[in-house]
Write an enzyme that holds these catalytic residues in place. Structure first.
Site, short mmCIF file in Angstrom:
data_model
loop_
_atom_site.label_atom_id
_atom_site.label_comp_id
_atom_site.label_asym_id
_atom_site.label_seq_id
_atom_site.Cartn_x
_atom_site.Cartn_y
_atom_site.Cartn_z
N GLY A 18 43.19 34.25 38.51
CA GLY A 18 42.10 34.18 37.48
C GLY A 18 43.11 35.58 36.39
N THR A 49 42.01 38.36 34.70
CA THR A 49 42.20 39.51 35.13
C THR A 49 42.93 39.91 35.78
OG1 THR A 49 39.69 39.35 33.97
CG2 THR A 49 40.84 41.69 34.81
N ASP A 63 39.45 41.26 43.25
CA ASP A 63 39.33 39.98 41.98
C ASP A 63 38.41 39.88 40.63
OD1 ASP A 63 39.30 37.27 41.98
OD2 ASP A 63 38.85 36.51 43.93
N GLU A 85 37.82 33.00 47.55
CA GLU A 85 38.16 34.71 47.44
C GLU A 85 37.09 35.25 48.42
OE1 GLU A 85 39.23 33.32 42.73
OE2 GLU A 85 37.09 33.96 43.78
N LYS A 110 32.15 40.51 30.29
CA LYS A 110 31.23 39.24 32.30
C LYS A 110 30.41 39.95 32.48
CE LYS A 110 35.05 36.60 32.32
NZ LYS A 110 35.69 36.44 33.68
#
Length: 259
Positions: A52, A54, A110, A132, A150
């Site tokens: 992703g 980030t 993650d 993941e 988030k």
């Protein structure tokens, strides 16, 4: 068809006083979270790398230290992460190969699509949530990195799903209020466009019904034949959440016992 529930960004106002974060600010926060997590990595670790935007900042920070991380072995949760990590000079291998006799990763890092106050997560916006979750479970320490938007007071739809191609329509009907995701990354009606696929070739769908009790929903989705994995991650998988915002990095403890 009922509209999806509020997303993480729509729910943020109750946590941040209605702050409307622009894309540049969000990207700056993501970069801060990624660089903070990179400081947790030391040479010789068996390291799990998520997927992703980030995590992309995490990879960039690790790439700057590639020469001093020569003995670090990485496990990537998606082909895109593996490719970027290798281009940056990081060593990448398969999970079973990297963990060896130890059986565990030292650390996995993650991002997440949503984080609630109890450290329940929604993940899988990139369609790699099965890998993941395997990597998170295999890590002694699992650190989640997110930008401030988030955070949510409670989890909401959509919740990503990985489902088998065999009997896919039957599986979606059993889940209820779920539909296949188009390969463009947007959710769409089954048959409305090429279906998105996981790194392992299964179909990606999204559940748009109520979440309410995430533990109960996670159990129901796990028990539905044809569902390979869902994007609800329980607090017991999470060691720590690093949240980047206007005041810097905030750390929130998860429920995973210290290794």
């Amino acid at each position: 068809m009922a509209p999806p529930r509020a997303t993480a960004r729509q729910q943020l106002s109750s946590l941040s006083g209605g702050e409307d974060l622009d894309p540049a600010t969000i990207d700056r926060y993501k970069r801060a979270a990624g660089r903070a997590a990179a400081e947790l990595v030391s040479d010789g670790m068996a390291l799990g790398l998520g997927t992703g935007s980030t995590v992309a900042h995490l990879l960039a920070a690790l790439g700057e230290r590639a020469r001093e991380l020569k003995r670090t072995r990485c496990v990537a949760t998606s082909p895109a992460t593996a490719r970027i990590a290798r281009e940056l000079g990081l060593a990448v291998g398969e999970l079973d190969e990297v963990v060896g006799d130890a059986g565990e990763l030292d650390l996995a890092i993650d991002g997440a699509d949503q984080v609630d106050p109890q450290c329940w997560l929604v993940k899988g916006g990139g369609g790699a949530h099965t890998r993941e979750k395997i990597v998170a479970a295999a890590a002694t320490r699992f650190v989640v990195i997110v930008s401030a938007e988030k955070q949510v007071p409670e989890l909401g739809a959509p919740v990503p799903l990985e489902i088998l191609r065999f009997g896919a329509q039957r599986t979606l009907a059993a889940v209820g209020d779920a539909r296949l995701r188009e390969s463009s990354g947007t959710a769409g009606e089954a048959g409305g466009g090429p279906a998105a696929a996981s790194p392992d070739g299964n179909l990606i769908a999204d559940y748009y019904g109520p979440v309410e009790d995430p533990r109960r929903l996670a159990e129901r989705l796990s028990e539905t034949p044809g569902v390979v994995e869902h994007g609800l991650f329980a607090p017991g998988l999470v060691s720590e959440v690093l949240i980047a915002g206007a005041d810097g990095i905030t750390r929130r403890a998860g429920g995973k016992p210290a290794g």
